[in-house]
Design an enzyme around this catalytic site. Structure first.
Site, short mmCIF file in Angstrom:
data_model
loop_
_atom_site.label_atom_id
_atom_site.label_comp_id
_atom_site.label_asym_id
_atom_site.label_seq_id
_atom_site.Cartn_x
_atom_site.Cartn_y
_atom_site.Cartn_z
N CYS A 66 7.86 64.98 36.19
CA CYS A 66 8.76 64.07 35.48
C CYS A 66 9.29 64.71 34.19
CB CYS A 66 8.08 62.72 35.22
SG CYS A 66 9.28 61.43 34.84
N HIS A 82 6.24 60.99 40.61
CA HIS A 82 4.87 61.03 40.04
C HIS A 82 3.82 61.08 41.15
CE1 HIS A 82 5.46 60.52 35.69
NE2 HIS A 82 6.54 59.84 36.00
N GLU A 95 0.87 62.17 40.98
CA GLU A 95 -0.47 61.83 40.46
C GLU A 95 -0.74 60.33 40.52
OE1 GLU A 95 2.11 62.28 38.62
OE2 GLU A 95 2.01 60.78 37.03
#
Ligand code: MN
Length: 239
Positions: free
Chosen positions: A113, A215, A217
């Protein structure tokens, strides 16, 4: 075999109000992503001191440039447009120094990001300060809820790091209001959403220097095994 140590950059957060506390903060999801991928996560606190940064970077085998506030547009030669978000000059300064030093090592770098956007800006690229400046109507890239929810397709270019991981497309979450505009030197756009927004970049002549606009994660931390492949590859390359 020794597990590689992955450094994760952090935010320099200033609490509003009378207490005026300053903190190092970063989502715990990055830690979970690194652990799921087989690495040892450590958080790198921000500092302006280059000697300290050099010593910090000696400790790590791979680097994650994490998500966070918008990059000061002066870094890519623009003034603030109306829809710019919050910035952090301390963090810009810190992460640019980190990148300068860490690129010398040739070790793996994953930008997520803001980190993806930072890679582009570092190599001389520019950003859309807000996706309303994209020039046509685009998808809703800034979701409000459900961090793990897949909300758009990402079409992947051939002969790219992401093609090796996912094939020619993958569905992802989306939590950004800015995006890569002009590409930085030596970078290639390797994935786009269906509206044409660049969703991933990689650097030439580097064993693993990948920027991802979504994202992974957040998805991994909530049980998505497919997205863990990004962290597994980062950690494999960091061995
Ligand atoms: Mn998106």
């Amino acid at each position: 075999m020794k597990k590689p140590i992955i450094g994760i950059t952090s935010s320099h957060e200033k609490e509003n109000g009378l207490r005026n506390y300053h903190r190092t903060t970063v989502s715990i999801d990055y830690t979970k992503g690194v652990i799921e991928g087989g690495g040892i996560p450590i958080i790198i606190p921000t500092t302006a001191c280059i000697e300290i940064i050099k010593e910090q970077l000696k400790l790590i085998d791979g680097l994650i440039l994490s998500g966070g506030p918008d990059i000061n547009p002066i870094c890519y030669g623009e003034d603030f447009k109306e829809k710019m978000g919050v910035i952090s000059p301390e963090r810009d300064n810190n992460e640019i120094k980190i990148l300068t030093e860490f690129l010398k090592t040739g070790k793996p770098i994953l930008g997520i990001c803001r980190g993806h956007q930072l890679l582009n800006v570092y190599f001389g690229g520019t950003l859309y300060q807000d996706l309303s400046y994209f020039g046509k109507e685009v998808l809703k890239h800034r979701q409000d809820v459900y961090p793990e929810l897949e909300v758009h397709n990402v079409i992947i270019e051939k002969n790219s790091i992401l093609e090796k991981i996912f094939g020619n497309q993958v569905r992802t979450n989306s939590f950004h209001h800015q995006a890569v505009k002009d590409l930085g030197k030596g970078l290639r756009a390797i994935a786009r959403s269906e509206d044409g927004v660049i969703e991933a970049i990689e650097k030439d002549n580097h064993k693993f220097c990948l920027g991802i606009q979504w994202h992974p994660e957040m998805m991994v931390a909530r049980g998505n095994k497919e997205m863990a492949k990004i962290f597994k590859l980062l950690i494999k390359k960091s061995c």
